[in-house]
Design an enzyme around this catalytic site. Structure first.
Site, PDB file in Angstrom:
ATOM      1  CD  GLN A 169      -2.711  -1.261   2.501  1.00 24.25           C
ATOM      2  OE1 GLN A 169      -2.079  -1.248   3.552  1.00 24.25           O
ATOM      3  NE2 GLN A 169      -4.015  -1.482   2.459  1.00 24.25           N
ATOM      4  CG  ASP A 171       1.752   6.372   2.765  1.00 22.62           C
ATOM      5  OD1 ASP A 171       1.389   5.183   2.845  1.00 22.62           O
ATOM      6  OD2 ASP A 171       1.736   7.163   3.723  1.00 22.62           O
ATOM      7  NE  ARG A 199     -13.201   4.471   8.462  1.00 21.09           N
ATOM      8  CZ  ARG A 199     -12.047   3.838   8.324  1.00 21.09           C
ATOM      9  NH1 ARG A 199     -11.442   3.812   7.162  1.00 21.09           N
ATOM     10  NH2 ARG A 199     -11.500   3.203   9.329  1.00 21.09           N
ATOM     11  CG  ASP A 201      -8.298   4.157   5.599  1.00 19.69           C
ATOM     12  OD1 ASP A 201      -8.824   3.511   6.515  1.00 19.69           O
ATOM     13  OD2 ASP A 201      -7.193   3.867   5.107  1.00 19.69           O
ATOM     14  CD  GLU A 208       2.646  10.277   8.156  1.00 22.86           C
ATOM     15  OE1 GLU A 208       2.738  10.261   9.380  1.00 22.86           O
ATOM     16  OE2 GLU A 208       2.894   9.287   7.450  1.00 22.86           O
ATOM     17  CD  GLU A 243      -8.721   4.463  10.687  1.00 21.04           C
ATOM     18  OE1 GLU A 243      -8.315   3.483  11.305  1.00 21.04           O
ATOM     19  OE2 GLU A 243      -8.253   4.815   9.596  1.00 21.04           O
TER      20      GLU A 243
HETATM   21  C1  NOJ Z   1      -7.679   1.797   8.441  1.00 22.42           C
HETATM   22  C2  NOJ Z   1      -8.695   0.760   8.144  1.00 22.42           C
HETATM   23  O1  NOJ Z   1      -9.713   0.832   9.118  1.00 22.42           O
HETATM   24  C3  NOJ Z   1      -8.000  -0.575   8.142  1.00 22.42           C
HETATM   25  O2  NOJ Z   1      -8.920  -1.610   8.001  1.00 22.42           O
HETATM   26  C4  NOJ Z   1      -6.984  -0.592   7.035  1.00 22.42           C
HETATM   27  O3  NOJ Z   1      -6.237  -1.783   7.089  1.00 22.42           O
HETATM   28  C5  NOJ Z   1      -6.030   0.581   7.139  1.00 22.42           C
HETATM   29  N1  NOJ Z   1      -6.698   1.809   7.387  1.00 22.42           N
HETATM   30  C6  NOJ Z   1      -5.228   0.750   5.881  1.00 22.42           C
HETATM   31  O4  NOJ Z   1      -6.069   1.250   4.873  1.00 22.42           O
END
Ligand code: NOJ
Length: 544
Positions: A169, A171, A199, A201, A208, A243
């Site tokens: 993943q 950035d 929402r 993430d 940052e 989040e």
């Molecule tokens: C937060 C998400 O809630 C989680 O499930 C995910 O693995 C990470 N972000 C990476 O996207």
């Protein structure tokens, strides 16, 4: 302030299309199945659905690894099916918010594939690179024990790339104006298809400046203002739910009175709540609520019990965390990342129905917007044989038929087995059975949601923790526009009797109760809450 801020009195239900309902019998949940099951959500009384990522993805992180921001993964249907679902949800008065995952993409995203190809790629600067091996690459990993570093070397690119999460993943570089423009474009696309917000993430990682030259030369929060401004023009009333597992000191900056984030998940309260449950006393939670900052203008805390991730206990002290572990996750296999619990609520609380109901009632009573995780309304369990957080992402249990009614596919063709072991397997725990049983958890939760919806004081009002002279009971009071509601929750496994004396309140009318506390009573009368009992009271008179 007007009462137009719908999210202050919303009940949000989070689900993953993949695990909710299989409409075409191929063994995977899809939008057609979800649309078909909206009656369950309508009956329950939720009025906002949050969809976990459903975009095309290699699915190495439950869809949080995206390869195309403008589509639907073919396993779940297509954009047409998405629109049909949106129409069906709107028809039932439900708003839909979706996950916006723009801190990172999947390594398989064509942007990253192009970026690693050559330094001249138009997408090279869309990611964060370092020619030299960065220092301390193992510091700050989000998934300790599973993820090794936050920088990885890409041979093709001849450089290191930043990934705050898994290696797959990378950035995105949000200091790049092109990336910022693309983020808004993605938002505009889904807003045009009718979503009521996002929402967002991993917000702290999104803003940052790690790895960027000169700290990216950006005010870290400006991206959030840009997103909110943009949304407000494209769709009035749309929201951002963050989040952001942050220290309270930072909340003011994240909310900016609701001009940045409309809602932020309250992680500190969530962790303290479980400490209180483990200790059978309201004291830690009461302290946490008393010191919680805010309110912040249009901003709102979001309350939750469990979600699609581990129950993160990193904010507790080591000793407190051990207490919660020994109460709710004694086996190492139930714990995750050295800080959390990968279990659902019901089995964590040993299927103690009184305690489960009290915890659920508490979530709806916390000042803020409640966010539920699918399956918690019937007390589903987890499957610890699955990897990491997948344990809490098993298919929804609809009935006691094959695959719990989730799919008509052959058992071996269902993408993830529906739990079938007692006591939380689908034969015993399912929606159909609980609909037919007025004493079921489903009925109790439905009643709680109705009560929460009829008590806007909880989402809108001035909040206060009331001292009743006992740590056994958490008493919370909320006032708004002449209305006054008080909620009481017994954290102990014994009945508690106490006089209800709250300054300025003469008459109390039960609004929700798990016991015989249904008749109005006057100030000073004694109330008995059963073990893990709860009671919500409307005070002095009807709401004006
Ligand atoms: C937060 C998400 O809630 C989680 O499930 C995910 O693995 C990470 N972000 C990476 O996207």
């Amino acid at each position: 302030m007007t009462a137009n801020l719908w999210y202050k009195n919303a009940v949000i239900y989070c689900l993953d299309v993949e695990t909710f309902m299989d409409g075409d019998g191929d063994g995977v949940g899809d939008f057609a199945g979800l649309a078909h099951r909206l009656d369950h959500l309508e009956r329950l009384g939720v009025n906002c659905i949050w969809l976990n990522p459903f975009y095309p993805s290699p699915n190495r992180d439950n869809g949080y690894d995206i390869t195309d921001y403008y589509g639907v993964d073919p396993r779940y249907g297509n954009l047409g099916d998405f629109v049909e679902f949106m129409h069906a949800a709107a028809d039932r008065g439900m708003r839909v918010i979706i996950d916006l995952v723009v801190n990172h993409t999947s390594v398989d995203h064509p942007w990253f594939q192009s970026a690693r190809e050559s330094e001249d790629s138009p997408f090279r600067d869309w990611y964060v690179w370092s020619k030299e091996k960065p220092d301390n690459i193992t510091e700050g990993v989000v998934f300790p024990g599973v993820q090794e570093a936050i920088w990885s070397y890409d041979r093709k690119a001849g450089a290191w790339y930043l990934h705050r999460f898994y290696k797959h993943q990378p950035d995105l570089n949000v200091a790049n104006p092109e990336v910022r423009a693309e983020i808004l474009k993605i938002m505009g696309f889904w807003l045009a298809l009718g979503v009521a917000g996002f929402r967002v993430d991993a917000v702290p990682f999104l803003i940052e400046d790690m790895g960027l030259p000169d700290g990216g030369n950006q005010d870290p929060f400006s991206l959030l203002n840009d997103m909110k401004d943009f949304m407000s023009w494209r769709r009035a009333g749309s929201v951002l739910l963050a989040e952001a597992n942050i220290e309270y000191e930072l909340a003011k900056d994240y909310f900016d009175d609701g001009n940045r984030m409309s809602m932020i998940f309250d992680f500190p309260v969530n962790q303290t709540l479980f400490l209180s449950l483990a200790r059978h006393t309201a004291a830690p939670l009461r302290q946490a609520l008393m010191h919680r900052p805010g309110p912040y203008g249009m901003g709102q805390w979001a309350s939750f019990l469990r979600n699609h991730d581990e129950l993160d206990l990193a904010r507790l002290t080591k000793a407190e965390r051990s207490e919660v572990f020994s109460a709710f996750a004694p086996d190492e296999n139930m714990q995750l990342y050295h800080r959390g619990i990968r279990r659902r609520l019901a089995p964590m609380l040993s299927n103690d129905q009184d305690m489960i109901r009290m915890a659920q009632s508490l979530m709806f009573a916390l000042p803020g917007t409640p966010v539920m995780w699918y399956g918690e309304e019937i007390g589903m369990g987890e499957d610890l044989s699955l990897n990491e957080r997948e344990a809490v992402r098993t298919p929804m249990q609809w009935d006691d038929q094959r695959n719990g009614g989730f799919s008509t596919a052959k058992r071996s063709d269902v993408f993830r087995k529906v739990p079938d072991k007692a006591p939380n397997g689908y034969q015993a725990i399912n929606v159909a059975q609980q609909i037919s049983d007025p004493a079921s958890l489903l009925h109790a939760v439905t009643g709680m949601i109705a009560a929460r919806r009829s008590a806007p004081e909880i989402g809108w009002g001035e909040f206060e923790v009331v001292d009743l002279g006992t740590d056994d009971v958490l008493a919370m009071s909320y006032r708004w526009r002449g209305g006054h509601v008080v909620t009481l929750h017994n954290f102990t496994d014994k009945p508690v009797t106490f006089p209800v004396e709250i300054e300025g309140i003469e008459r109390y009318m039960p609004l929700l109760s798990d016991a015989d506390n249904r008749a109005p009573f006057n100030r000073g009368s004694k109330l008995t809450l059963p073990r893990f009992g709860y009671c919500w009271l409307r005070c002095n008179g009807e709401r004006h």
